[in-house]
Design a protein around this motif. Structure first.
Motif, PDB file in Angstrom:
ATOM      1  N   VAL A  90       0.868  -1.175   0.000  1.00  0.00           N
ATOM      2  CA  VAL A  90       0.000   0.000   0.000  1.00  0.00           C
ATOM      3  C   VAL A  90       0.908   1.229   0.000  1.00  0.00           C
ATOM      4  O   VAL A  90       2.029   1.173   0.515  1.00  0.00           O
ATOM      5  CB  VAL A  90      -0.955  -0.050   1.219  1.00  0.00           C
ATOM      6  N   THR A  91       0.437   2.302  -0.594  1.00  0.00           N
ATOM      7  CA  THR A  91       1.312   3.467  -0.782  1.00  0.00           C
ATOM      8  C   THR A  91       0.864   4.634   0.082  1.00  0.00           C
ATOM      9  O   THR A  91      -0.312   4.999   0.097  1.00  0.00           O
ATOM     10  CB  THR A  91       1.318   3.884  -2.267  1.00  0.00           C
ATOM     11  N   THR A  92       1.821   5.220   0.796  1.00  0.00           N
ATOM     12  CA  THR A  92       1.525   6.343   1.693  1.00  0.00           C
ATOM     13  C   THR A  92       1.411   7.639   0.886  1.00  0.00           C
ATOM     14  O   THR A  92       1.716   7.676  -0.315  1.00  0.00           O
ATOM     15  CB  THR A  92       2.643   6.541   2.733  1.00  0.00           C
TER      16      THR A  92
ATOM     17  N   LEU B 243      -3.260  -9.347  -7.846  1.00  0.00           N
ATOM     18  CA  LEU B 243      -2.537 -10.459  -7.217  1.00  0.00           C
ATOM     19  C   LEU B 243      -1.700 -11.213  -8.258  1.00  0.00           C
ATOM     20  O   LEU B 243      -2.209 -11.655  -9.285  1.00  0.00           O
ATOM     21  CB  LEU B 243      -3.542 -11.410  -6.558  1.00  0.00           C
ATOM     22  N   ILE B 244      -0.410 -11.337  -7.951  1.00  0.00           N
ATOM     23  CA  ILE B 244       0.507 -12.063  -8.841  1.00  0.00           C
ATOM     24  C   ILE B 244       1.432 -12.910  -7.975  1.00  0.00           C
ATOM     25  O   ILE B 244       1.538 -12.701  -6.767  1.00  0.00           O
ATOM     26  CB  ILE B 244       1.379 -11.099  -9.687  1.00  0.00           C
TER      27      ILE B 244
ATOM     28  N   ASN C 153       7.270 -19.129  -3.453  1.00  0.00           N
ATOM     29  CA  ASN C 153       6.153 -19.262  -2.521  1.00  0.00           C
ATOM     30  C   ASN C 153       5.466 -17.940  -2.192  1.00  0.00           C
ATOM     31  O   ASN C 153       4.592 -17.882  -1.336  1.00  0.00           O
ATOM     32  CB  ASN C 153       6.632 -19.919  -1.219  1.00  0.00           C
ATOM     33  N   LEU C 154       5.905 -16.893  -2.849  1.00  0.00           N
ATOM     34  CA  LEU C 154       5.423 -15.554  -2.489  1.00  0.00           C
ATOM     35  C   LEU C 154       4.443 -15.011  -3.527  1.00  0.00           C
ATOM     36  O   LEU C 154       4.652 -15.174  -4.734  1.00  0.00           O
ATOM     37  CB  LEU C 154       6.631 -14.608  -2.374  1.00  0.00           C
ATOM     38  N   GLY C 155       3.407 -14.369  -3.030  1.00  0.00           N
ATOM     39  CA  GLY C 155       2.496 -13.637  -3.902  1.00  0.00           C
ATOM     40  C   GLY C 155       2.531 -12.162  -3.540  1.00  0.00           C
ATOM     41  O   GLY C 155       2.972 -11.794  -2.450  1.00  0.00           O
ATOM     42  N   HIS C 156       2.099 -11.329  -4.468  1.00  0.00           N
ATOM     43  CA  HIS C 156       2.066  -9.876  -4.219  1.00  0.00           C
ATOM     44  C   HIS C 156       0.681  -9.356  -4.539  1.00  0.00           C
ATOM     45  O   HIS C 156       0.102  -9.733  -5.557  1.00  0.00           O
ATOM     46  CB  HIS C 156       3.044  -9.139  -5.138  1.00  0.00           C
ATOM     47  N   VAL C 157       0.202  -8.450  -3.703  1.00  0.00           N
ATOM     48  CA  VAL C 157      -1.085  -7.826  -4.004  1.00  0.00           C
ATOM     49  C   VAL C 157      -1.041  -6.351  -3.606  1.00  0.00           C
ATOM     50  O   VAL C 157      -0.430  -5.994  -2.590  1.00  0.00           O
ATOM     51  CB  VAL C 157      -2.248  -8.570  -3.305  1.00  0.00           C
ATOM     52  N   ILE C 158      -1.659  -5.531  -4.420  1.00  0.00           N
ATOM     53  CA  ILE C 158      -1.697  -4.089  -4.146  1.00  0.00           C
ATOM     54  C   ILE C 158      -3.018  -3.762  -3.458  1.00  0.00           C
ATOM     55  O   ILE C 158      -4.058  -4.342  -3.781  1.00  0.00           O
ATOM     56  CB  ILE C 158      -1.488  -3.296  -5.442  1.00  0.00           C
TER      57      ILE C 158
END
Lengths: 465, 210
Positions: free
Chosen positions: A28-30, A93-94, A101-106
């Motif tokens: 998440v972006t500040t 989600l990618i 084993n890692l996923g990324h989500v914004i």
């Protein structure tokens, strides 16, 4: 190789299984453009959907040094410190190509019940894009990312107090496009582009830029939210590859004497899939929409400087003949004006906004540009005459853009158009954050008379923005 | 005696705003205004801990303040801006002792009782959006409290005479004073933040809500 994102699928657990994802990193972006998030165990991630996990409300109410915003208030905050939520946008989600084993989500900042927080930069951009959509248009945008790359690791750079670092490149001259310079960065950039490919981030090219050790990376056009998400992801990838290769990279606008780093934003509008800035019935091929859009961006540009040049360091970039524009001007194929218009063909017609610094928050930067255009359309603002001259070395009678963080804030304070589109509370809160940035610089060791970045700027910005 | 105008540099830095605010308050006192009217020349103040510095130019009818140390300064006062109680070192004192003495008189903090300061503070700020409807201020030296606004006060502020006077006269920011342990507060985070904003603005010479 490109991985398959979750977007378009229905069964999340099945997707996680198929991609062997047991940990999901939220991002998440500040307001200051820093990436925050957590590494969430898969079960915890699933359990918290759709609202997402909690995070202290200070995450959206602290500066780059982690100092809580104690001299200004917004109703999104809890009355005695508490949690807000980080709500995943599952379309983003990618899986991670390097860490299997890692996923990324914004994510967006929301209240814990899922209510949107209009102060959240990503939410704000979504709202602006939706307003434009309601008028019958879609936006296509992209960003040019400029950054400096050093042979020194982040730890070494910090130990050396960011002085005497070794920029990547063959030459210590400020030349540009030199393949021999670029070759020094190729191992690094190969790893970067490999990861971008995996992430599904479409990039067009990269090259040696004018500063010593400076590189420019160009992304393919997409919708504004996707581009802002990609910019944040690209910045993280660049940082992580630098860490992995014992190097360092910075998006500081002006990390050392010489050329600076900007983030030019290209954009155009489409109506029913067709270029809306282009009108073949006009002698100059420029549609009335384009004229009003430019009119609005130019009129709101002094106020927009605050978002486009958000840090103390951003303003070191704004110098005569150093590439960034200094005036609220526009011109066809004129790279010395703030807006470079390209209107040769329907497909290529676009505006390149050249004012943004590399340290801007991409959500807010794109939002304020689109807000200006929107204000222009809503208020039928005609643009000033096209500027056909060189935009630097001008007589004093030509008005300059605000060149300090305080003057830019004052221009934004007086801008009723931006206030109306972005929201008064959003603008007012932002202005307070800029006042805090200014106050921290001057009272925590910054030197206003130094002609080069000072220790305070490196400590605050080098590895974070 | 005509009022002395205090003119700040264009786009002033915080230390110029803070000292400008202090000097305006000082020159509002007739005795000090008379002293200032006799001064011609510049004095500089430089921080001993960071690059903050300012120069005050005295001339007939007006006083100008800008950041940085002027080469023409008759005296340079080296001090810790974060600890105004620490003894300053005055450079070139022996050349301009009378000038230094008079400047020292102008920069001496105005001694206002904490009760006066509290009343003035409340009068100035009570109408600002977000301010508590009532505030109780307790002087821990005197074990005495003053109540402003509604009886069911939303905020309590506790501290010794010096800390209360300093804050309420515009020489500090509430959150900072509380974190440094000089003041104590009983109230919501929102009220602490709003009071901090109000005291911050007061320190910078802008008592209103912007």
């Amino acid at each position: 190789m490109t991985d398959t994102p979750f977007k378009g699928e229905k069964n999340l657990e099945s997707w996680l299984d198929r991609h062997h994802v047991d940990t999901v990193r939220t991002q998440v972006t500040t307001l200051d453009g820093a990436s925050l998030g957590k590494y969430c165990n898969r079960n915890k991630f699933l359990k918290t959907l759709p609202e997402g996990h909690g995070i202290s409300d200070l995450a959206l109410a602290m500066d780059l040094a982690g100092t809580p915003h104690m001299t200004f208030w917004h109703p999104f905050r809890r009355h005695a410190l508490g949690d807000i939520a980080v709500k995943p946008d599952l379309d983003t989600l990618i899986s991670d190509g390097t860490d299997p084993n890692l996923g990324h989500v914004i994510c967006d900042f929301t209240q814990v019940d899922g209510t949107p927080i209009n102060l959240c930069p990503r939410t704000l951009l979504k709202n602006i894009v939706a307003e434009i959509f309601d008028l019958g248009y879609t936006v296509k945008a992209t960003c040019e990312l400029e950054f400096f790359l050093f042979q020194n690791s982040f730890e070494e750079a910090s130990r050396k107090k960011y002085q005497g670092l070794t920029p990547v490149g063959a030459s210590k001259l400020q030349n540009i496009y030199y393949l021999r310079n670029a070759y020094h960065a190729k191992t690094f950039m190969d790893e970067v582009t490999k990861r971008l490919d995996w992430y599904g981030i479409s990039w067009e090219g990269w090259n040696d830029e004018a500063g010593v050790g400076q590189i420019e990376l160009n992304l393919s056009p997409a919708d504004p939210l996707r581009i802002a998400d990609d910019v944040m992801r690209v910045k993280n990838v660049l940082y992580e590859v630098a860490v992995d290769l014992d190097m360092s990279v910075t998006f500081m606008a002006h990390p050392m004497p010489g050329y600076s780093s900007g983030m030019h934003v290209h954009h155009s509008l489409l109506q029913n899939g067709k270029p809306a800035f282009y009108d073949s019935t006009q002698p100059d091929n420029r549609s009335q929409l384009l004229r009003n859009w430019i009119g609005g961006i130019i009129k709101t540009m002094p106020g927009a400087v605050s978002y486009l040049c958000p840090t103390i360091n951003s303003y070191r970039r704004l110098k005569e003949f150093s590439a960034p524009p200094l005036t609220a001007t526009w011109g066809e194929e004129n790279k010395s004006t703030a807006l470079r218009l390209v209107s040769r063909t329907p497909k290529s017609t676009r505006i390149e906004h050249r004012l943004g610094a590399a340290d801007l928050n991409p959500y807010l930067g794109i939002a304020v540009i689109l807000a200006g255009g929107l204000a222009g359309v809503n208020n039928k603002i005609e643009p000033p005459d096209e500027f056909k001259f060189i935009g630097w070395g001008l007589p004093d009678s030509i008005k300059r853009l605000p060149l300090t963080i305080t003057r830019a804030a004052e221009a934004l304070r007086q801008d009723e158009l931006l206030r109306e589109v972005l929201g008064a509370d959003v603008v007012d809160y932002w202005l307070k954050t800029r006042q805090l940035e200014w106050f921290a610089f001057h009272t925590e060791g910054g030197d206003p008379d130094s002609d080069k970045p000072c220790s305070w700027e490196y400590q605050r910005y080098f590895a974070i923005v | 005696m005509a009022d002395l105008e205090v003119i700040l540099e264009d786009d002033p830095v915080p230390i110029v705003l803070i000292f400008g605010n202090m000097l305006k308050a000082s020159l509002a006192l007739p005795a000090r205004s008379e002293i200032a009217a006799t001064l011609i020349g510049s004095c500089a103040l430089a921080s001993t801990t960071d690059p903050q510095a300012l120069t005050i130019d005295f001339s007939p009818g007006q006083t100008r303040i800008r950041h940085g140390v002027s080469r023409d300064a008759k005296i340079i006062i080296h001090l810790d801006f974060a600890d105004m109680d620490a003894k300053p070192r005055v450079e070139r004192l022996w050349r301009h002792p009378l000038f230094a003495y008079r400047v020292g008189q102008l920069l001496e903090p105005i001694t206002t009782s904490w009760t006066e300061a509290a009343k003035r503070f409340w009068d100035l700020t009570a109408q600002i959006p977000g301010m508590p409807t009532g505030i109780k201020i307790t002087n821990t030296d005197e074990q005495r409290s003053l109540q402003f606004g509604s009886d069911s006060h939303e905020v309590e502020l506790h501290g010794d005479s010096k800390s209360l006077s300093s804050l309420l006269n515009g020489s500090g920011v509430l959150a900072n004073e509380v974190m440094q342990g000089r003041l104590k507060i009983l109230g919501s985070l929102e009220h602490m933040v709003v009071l901090s904003e109000v005291t911050f603005n007061l320190m910078l010479g802008n008592p209103g809500h912007d």
